[in-house]
Each structure stands twice: as C-alpha cells, then as structure tokens.
Design an enzyme around this catalytic site. Structure first.
Site, PDB file in Angstrom:
ATOM      1  CG  HIS A  16     -18.967  -1.751   3.267  1.00 60.78           C
ATOM      2  ND1 HIS A  16     -19.512  -0.570   2.832  1.00 60.78           N
ATOM      3  CD2 HIS A  16     -17.652  -1.514   3.436  1.00 60.78           C
ATOM      4  CE1 HIS A  16     -18.582   0.350   2.758  1.00 60.78           C
ATOM      5  NE2 HIS A  16     -17.429  -0.193   3.112  1.00 60.78           N
ATOM      6  CD  GLU A 103     -10.268   0.102   3.419  1.00 65.82           C
ATOM      7  OE1 GLU A 103      -9.332  -0.725   3.380  1.00 65.82           O
ATOM      8  OE2 GLU A 103     -10.950   0.386   2.415  1.00 65.82           O
ATOM      9  CD1 TRP A 104      -3.847   1.991   4.889  1.00 59.17           C
ATOM     10  CD2 TRP A 104      -3.769   0.760   3.021  1.00 59.17           C
ATOM     11  NE1 TRP A 104      -2.571   2.082   4.373  1.00 59.17           N
ATOM     12  CE2 TRP A 104      -2.502   1.340   3.226  1.00 59.17           C
ATOM     13  CE3 TRP A 104      -3.963  -0.063   1.904  1.00 59.17           C
ATOM     14  CZ2 TRP A 104      -1.435   1.138   2.354  1.00 59.17           C
ATOM     15  CZ3 TRP A 104      -2.904  -0.249   1.026  1.00 59.17           C
ATOM     16  CH2 TRP A 104      -1.652   0.348   1.263  1.00 59.17           C
ATOM     17  CG  ASP A 105      -5.061   3.402  10.910  1.00 53.96           C
ATOM     18  OD1 ASP A 105      -5.530   4.527  10.576  1.00 53.96           O
ATOM     19  OD2 ASP A 105      -4.626   3.172  12.045  1.00 53.96           O
TER      20      ASP A 105
END
Ligand SMILES: O=C(COP(=O)(O)O)[C@@H](O)[C@H](O)[C@H](O)[C@H](O)COP(=O)(O)O
Length: 234
Positions: A16, A103-105
């Site tokens: 993005h 996205e990766w937490d």
C-alpha cells in the site's frame, strides 16, 4: 503462441501507499491508517503506469486479487484500478479480502520504531546474546514467525492450485496481493521455500510492486523476478 515471460503465471506484490506511520518507520499491524496525500499521489501515479490493459498488471490476465483487510490496502486497490476494471473483477468474483494478508501482528510493538522495540525487549530481559530480529524472534503478545509462515503457506497452496494447470498461459492466471511491508517480504521467503529466519535481505517501500513467478514454466521451481522486461508497446 504467447511469449514465454508473460505466459508464466506471476504473483504481483503491491505494498500500500505511504501512511503517516510508514513515513515515520512506526510498525503498523492492526492499526487502521489512511494513506497520506503523498501516498494517494504515489499510488495514482504507479497505477497509471503499471495497471491497465497491456501494462504490467493487466486486469484481463488476473485470476484473483487478494487484499489485506486493513483499510490502507483496500484504499490502494481502489486508487490503482479504474472503476471499470474494479467492477469487472468484482463481477467475476476475482477480488477477496483475506486475513492471511494482514500485516504481521506486532503485539506490544504496535506503533513503535525499531530502536524503541529493541529498548523495550532489553527492559523485558530479552536479547542478551543478539539484537532482536523479527524473522527469528517474532513479537511479544503478537505473532511468531511460525504463525506467519502457517497462514502464508496456506495462501501459497491455494495460489499454486490455481497455477498448476496454467503454466503456459492456458487461462488468465496472474495473482495480485495488496498488503504490507513485512508480510509481503515474508510471502516472498515462503514462495521461494526459505524459512522466515533465512537471511535474505528484501526491501519493499510503500507503493512499491514486486514480481514472483516460476522458472522454466515449472510449478516446482518458484522464482523471484529480480528484473522485469517491460512488454513492447503495441
Ligand atoms: O509496519 C511495517 C509495515 O506495515 P505497513 O506500513 O502496513 O506495510 C513495518 O514493515 C515497518 O515499516 C518497519 O519499520 C520497516 O519495514 C522496517 O523493517 P526492517 O526493514 O525489517 O527493518
């Protein structure tokens, strides 16, 4: 006969556009942020160059578009594609949002800078031997590298099932992923069969696009295009 490069299925990785936190280097997992005006302009410009009939990402050649559930990814898809192309893809049920591309937490590290995360981990008695490496150590109260691997492997399996009978351009089979900085780099490692901790340095700026594919039209030889030959203008 279709030319060899454009007929091998590809996976486009679209990060993005810029947000306030990506501009500042703050880790942005579950937080919802809009694109900045620069981010909007960036995606507008790249969309005009790379998305559309005869361009790198040709909507007619897409088998599916997978989008992260985060607003900044949806906004990027909305801006990069024309209304007509978006509608045609949606009518053909070729667009879906998936948690596998979230996205990766980052857990406790949400909103922090790398140096702040490293300091926090030291306060927690971690990293006495070596500095924090997300690819190996994951995130406190967030996801481990194994958890991210598992959800990406599930998506890769789904994509390979779409590709396996289309290795010579039999049907439109390009895939577009619209997602995030760490997640798309993690996807690249798994696409190539590397474990998350494999020291492959990858960069993907906001608004940037990467391309994965296969060598020799072989489903067993997933590859990364380190350079892309632009199609001839008709
Ligand atoms: O938050 C990140 C990505 O989320 P998004 O903006 O939704 O794509 C991270 O990737 C951070 O931007 C991170 O600070 C940056 O990627 C630096 O990480 P690294 O290159 O591994 O040091």
């Amino acid at each position: 006969m279709p030319d060899k490069d454009s007929s091998t299925p590809r996976v486009f990785l679209y990060r993005h556009g810029q947000t306030e936190w990506s501009k500042n280097g703050r880790y942005t997992g579950i937080t919802e942020l809009e694109l900045t005006q620069d981010g909007v302009n960036q995606v507008n410009a790249s969309g005009k160059m790379i998305v559309g009939s005869g361009r790198l990402i040709d909507p007619a050649k897409l088998a599916h578009v997978y989008i992260s559930p985060r607003r900044r990814a949806g906004q990027t898809f909305d801006i990069a594609f024309s209304d007509a192309d978006k509608q045609a893809l949606k009518d053909a049920q070729k667009v879906s949002e998936t948690d596998r591309l979230a996205e990766w937490d980052y857990g406790l590290y949400e909103g922090l800078l790398t140096k702040e995360i490293r300091a926090l981990r030291k306060e927690h008695g971690l990293d006495t031997e070596s500095e924090w490496d997300i690819w190996r150590d994951g995130c406190e109260n967030g996801e481990s590298a194994q958890e991210v691997t598992d959800r990406l492997d599930n998506l890769i399996q789904e994509i390979r099932a779409m590709h396996k009978d289309n290795m010579h351009g039999e049907n439109p089979s390009d895939i577009l992923l619209v997602a995030h900085g760490h997640l798309l780099r993690a996807f690249t490692k798994r696409w190539l069969g590397y474990p998350m901790e494999f020291p492959l340095s990858l960069m993907l700026d906001p608004g940037a696009v990467g391309v994965l594919s296969y060598q020799h039209h072989s489903i067993d030889e997933p590859a990364m295009l380190v350079g892309y030959g632009y199609p001839l203008q008709e």
